[in-house]
Write a protein that holds these residues in place. Structure first.
Motif, PDB file in Angstrom:
ATOM      1  N   PHE A  34       0.830  -1.152   0.031  1.00 50.65           N
ATOM      2  CA  PHE A  34       0.012  -0.123   0.049  1.00 50.65           C
ATOM      3  C   PHE A  34       0.844   1.503  -0.032  1.00 50.65           C
ATOM      4  O   PHE A  34       0.437   2.252   0.547  1.00 50.65           O
ATOM      5  CB  PHE A  34      -0.902   0.076   1.163  1.00 50.65           C
ATOM      6  N   PHE A  36       1.581   4.095  -1.536  1.00 55.03           N
ATOM      7  CA  PHE A  36       1.142   4.911  -2.646  1.00 55.03           C
ATOM      8  C   PHE A  36       2.148   5.999  -2.722  1.00 55.03           C
ATOM      9  O   PHE A  36       2.674   6.802  -1.845  1.00 55.03           O
ATOM     10  CB  PHE A  36      -0.151   5.262  -2.416  1.00 55.03           C
ATOM     11  N   HIS A  44      -6.448   6.610  -5.164  1.00 53.71           N
ATOM     12  CA  HIS A  44      -7.131   5.571  -4.068  1.00 53.71           C
ATOM     13  C   HIS A  44      -8.264   6.489  -3.338  1.00 53.71           C
ATOM     14  O   HIS A  44      -9.493   6.036  -3.465  1.00 53.71           O
ATOM     15  CB  HIS A  44      -6.207   5.284  -2.995  1.00 53.71           C
ATOM     16  N   SER A  47     -11.246   6.557  -6.333  1.00 50.23           N
ATOM     17  CA  SER A  47     -11.972   5.243  -6.883  1.00 50.23           C
ATOM     18  C   SER A  47     -12.623   4.812  -5.469  1.00 50.23           C
ATOM     19  O   SER A  47     -13.755   3.979  -5.805  1.00 50.23           O
ATOM     20  CB  SER A  47     -10.924   4.320  -7.400  1.00 50.23           C
ATOM     21  N   ALA A  48     -12.182   4.803  -4.233  1.00 43.16           N
ATOM     22  CA  ALA A  48     -12.875   4.003  -3.363  1.00 43.16           C
ATOM     23  C   ALA A  48     -13.953   4.983  -2.465  1.00 43.16           C
ATOM     24  O   ALA A  48     -14.296   4.528  -1.575  1.00 43.16           O
ATOM     25  CB  ALA A  48     -11.766   3.879  -2.237  1.00 43.16           C
ATOM     26  N   GLN A 176     -13.136  -2.993  -1.577  1.00 45.10           N
ATOM     27  CA  GLN A 176     -12.347  -2.323  -3.147  1.00 45.10           C
ATOM     28  C   GLN A 176     -12.647  -3.529  -4.177  1.00 45.10           C
ATOM     29  O   GLN A 176     -12.293  -2.817  -5.547  1.00 45.10           O
ATOM     30  CB  GLN A 176     -10.958  -2.933  -2.726  1.00 45.10           C
ATOM     31  N   THR A 181     -16.283   0.875  -7.099  1.00 47.87           N
ATOM     32  CA  THR A 181     -14.703   1.171  -7.073  1.00 47.87           C
ATOM     33  C   THR A 181     -13.975   0.357  -8.531  1.00 47.87           C
ATOM     34  O   THR A 181     -13.234   1.255  -9.025  1.00 47.87           O
ATOM     35  CB  THR A 181     -14.211   0.471  -5.940  1.00 47.87           C
ATOM     36  N   ARG A 185     -11.849   2.036 -11.743  1.00 48.52           N
ATOM     37  CA  ARG A 185     -10.466   1.731 -11.945  1.00 48.52           C
ATOM     38  C   ARG A 185     -10.118   1.184 -13.466  1.00 48.52           C
ATOM     39  O   ARG A 185      -8.923   1.250 -13.645  1.00 48.52           O
ATOM     40  CB  ARG A 185      -9.850   0.499 -10.993  1.00 48.52           C
TER      41      ARG A 185
END
Length: 286
Positions: A34, A36, A44, A47-48, A176, A181, A185
């Motif tokens: 994770f 990032f 993130h 999208s989440a 996710q 989500t 993506r």
């Protein structure tokens, strides 16, 4: 500095760049990928459905010490990133932060809160202390080589994702893997595939192409045979790269297929949930 100096503030978008460094510090050395960059953290968040106004930064002496990112959809919430910087660990900061995060969400009407934590970690005890209960185990695989005979796969359009997702049946989706989500993506590096190449699909996967890894973002199959054909085809597509699957429900058909192919989980996480009866935003747009 002591906990008397601990303060909490919502996350602001201008602070995301600075918080990306804190994010990397939090996850450095942990067996989860994770870490990032600033741009990755922004993706993130988008999208989440991370809500910065509901997310929390813990500060000690003017320096960010811990971070909790909260996402909301409908009446549900999800903590999509949580941790304490190495220099602030072992001082009770995480316990204070998780309670602060849950209190803020509850005040906004979000009483159903989910989080994933490593099965054997201090994070599990911290969440249990805040009222979370483990609901299921999630396993992750990271395989260099699996055996099997490849099969041609279809490339369904993005609008077919909802229909394909029905192959997962009644298995609850992790945050996710929620369609909201996944649909955000899909881009030139993230594509859906399905088997068989023609006719009604019996198995599908959403894949992210990487230089050294083919990552499975979502996957499901109607039966064991379809699962085995698809996993074999993905192995062939990986072409020597690692085949990675994150947070697959441990009791799923797909997890069983990976095990039959000789793969063993690289790590195990728990999906935990906290429900507060006094908070509800059912039907409200998040």
């Amino acid at each position: 500095m002591t906990l008397a100096d601990l303060t909490f503030t919502p996350v602001t978008r201008p602070a995301l760049g600075r918080l990306a460094e804190l994010w990397r510090d939090i996850y450095a050395g942990l067996p989860v990928d994770f870490a990032f960059s600033g741009a990755g953290l922004s993706r993130h968040v988008a999208s989440a459905d991370i809500r910065l106004q509901h997310s929390v930064v813990a500060w000690i002496g003017g320096e960010p010490a811990a971070l909790s990112l909260a996402a909301t959809r409908g009446g549900r919430a999800w903590i999509g990133g949580f941790g304490t910087a190495p220099a602030a660990r072992g001082r009770g900061v995480g316990a204070r932060l998780i309670r602060e995060q849950c209190d803020r969400l509850a005040r906004c009407g979000y009483g159903d809160i989910a989080i994933e934590v490593l099965e054997r970690s201090p994070g599990r005890r911290l969440c249990e202390g805040a009222g979370f209960q483990a609901e299921r185990r999630l396993v992750s695989f990271d395989c260099l080589t699996l055996s099997g005979r490849p099969a041609p796969l279809a490339a369904p359009p993005a609008h077919a994702l909802v229909a394909l997702a029905a192959l997962s049946g009644n298995t609850p989706r992790t945050w996710q893997r929620d369609i909201a989500t996944l649909s955000r993506r899909l881009d030139e590096d993230v594509k859906a595939v399905a088997w068989p190449e023609s006719g009604p699909p019996r198995a599908y996967a959403v894949l992210r192409q990487g230089f050294s890894c083919l990552e499975i973002l979502d996957i499901a199959a109607a039966d064991d045979h379809a699962a085995e054909v698809l996993v074999a085809a993905l192995t062939a597509r990986a072409r020597g790269r690692r085949l990675r699957l994150i947070d697959e429900p441990a009791a799923s058909r797909i997890a069983g297929t990976f095990r039959r192919f000789g793969a063993q989980p690289r790590l195990v996480r728990l999906e935990m949930r906290r429900r507060h009866a006094g908070s509800q935003v059912a039907g409200r747009a998040a």
